[in-house]
Motif scaffolding. Structure first.
Motif: not given
Length: 407
Positions: A258-282
């Motif tokens: 609830v507190l940090f999901q919006v802030r985390a969304s700032k780390t991804t702005s395009d396809i490469p950024g989204g892919a990197r976020a998924m890689r780190r999540s794994g």
């Protein structure tokens, strides 16, 4: 606090509507099993079978509703589905047989999943591309808040354990769903986007990179059921930690999302950024599962430390997974087919709710720590594969301006 409040306009209306709807869904989830077993007289096995059938219907409905949203508009589709869901929920009060239960719960869960897909398309239609992931982050935050409020409210009311209370709560849930649908009427109309000539009706099923992404997302989404289904059994049966630690894990996870999901969304702005976020999540999910595996056989204090450390790592992984998956789901989808693409994305996210309760209890738990480590490896591979799948998509779309950074 300012960053926690959705901005005025469409995002705020969607968030308020989502909060109302998920509060009703949280109440319904917390009371429905006991209502159907204690008041209606169904067996636990019948309820389980009915929910499994309904879950399958919901997965199929999400894809179909996405296609409908593309054809007639996401706003009207979402409103219609939520209003049908409100009527079906009220229908719970009139269920007297297993057949009636299966029909009612299938309509409710089908509309719930279908509305999720239509809402994803609605965000795409109302919000500029650069703000869609942030909008989804707000919606995810209020979803967690609404489900928690609903679950607590339902749990308190359950203390009465009378049919009158159950029926009253069911009708209240129906009213909440209807109110959510009426709030969506305040949103601007979203007209369908014309498809380029030569495109088929079900374009998403021919988009292999997107289907590969959906498959990876389905694997990473399994983290949720592992948290709420597998972990409490593991704590109770295989560790010396008090079971109360699971409540601490859940409360911490909910608050952090609830507190940090919006802030985390700032780390991804395009396809490469989204892919990197998924890689780190794994990677983070793998570390989390290793910590939870380590808790077995340890002294109580050390088990608690390992479980709580795993909870912190899991939450970080969940925040990055959500932001990365939403980015790819929107950026990989053409504007004229956002509905069907969001439908397949919703399907991939919800598929684990049918598979993981069985896989977790029959495969991970019996295998002990080895089961956790093998599952950690599966999510690690899925996360590491995300950039390659995303790169395959960008290579197919050479009309994009600029060269994305994959570092």
């Amino acid at each position: 606090m300012k960053g926690l409040l959705p901005p005025p306009g469409a995002v705020r209306l969607l968030s308020i509507g989502g909060l109302v709807r998920t509060t009703g869904f949280g109440i319904m989830t917390s009371i429905s099993v006991l209502y159907f077993t204690r008041s209606v007289g169904l067996s636990a096995a019948q309820v389980g079978i009915g929910l499994t059938i309904a879950g399958g219907c919901g997965i199929a409905a999400s894809v179909i509703s996405g296609r409908v949203a593309d054809a007639v508009g996401a706003r009207n589709t979402a409103i219609t589905l939520v209003l049908i869901q409100s009527l079906a929920v009220c229908g719970y009060a009139f269920v007297t047989s297993f057949t009636g239960f299966v029909i009612a719960v299938s309509v409710v869960l089908s509309c719930h999943s279908a509305a999720e897909a239509a809402r994803g398309a609605l965000v795409a239609g109302l919000i500029p591309a650069e703000g869609r992931v942030r909008a989804r982050a707000y919606l995810h935050s209020v979803t967690n808040a609404g489900l928690s409020i609903g679950a607590v409210s339902g749990g308190v009311a359950l203390q009465a354990d009378t049919q009158g209370v159950y029926v009253g709560l069911i009708l209240a849930c129906g009213a909440l769903f209807a109110s959510s649908g009426l709030l969506y009427m305040l949103l601007p109309q979203v007209e369908p986007v014309a498809a380029p000539s030569g495109r088929g009706s079900w374009e998403v099923w021919r988009d292999r990179p997107f289907l590969l992404f959906a498959g990876l997302n389905a694997i990473l989404a399994a983290n949720d059921t592992v948290l709420v289904v597998v972990l409490p059994i593991w704590i109770a049966q295989q560790t010396e930690a008090p079971l109360a630690v699971f409540s601490v894990v859940l409360i911490f996870n909910t608050l952090m999302v609830v507190l940090f999901q919006v802030r985390a969304s700032k780390t991804t702005s395009d396809i490469p950024g989204g892919a990197r976020a998924m890689r780190r999540s794994g990677v983070l999910f793998a570390v989390c599962f290793a910590l939870w595996a380590f808790a077995s056989g340890q002294p109580a204090w050390l088990a608690v430390v390992a479980l709580l450390a795993g909870a912190v790592v899991h939450t970080l992984g969940e925040l990055l997974w959500g932001a990365g998956a939403w980015t790819l789901a929107y950026e990989m989808a053409p504007d004229h087919a956002q509905g069907q693409y969001q439908g397949v994305f919703t399907m991939s996210t919800q598929l684990e709710t049918m598979v993981m309760p069985v896989a977790g209890t029959m495969l991970i738990l019996p295998a002990g720590s080895l089961g956790w480590l093998l599952f950690a490896l599966l999510l690690l591979v899925a996360g590491l594969a995300a950039p390659a799948v995303a790169r395959r998509h960008t290579n197919r779309h050479t009309n994009r301006q600029g060269t994305p950074s994959w570092n």
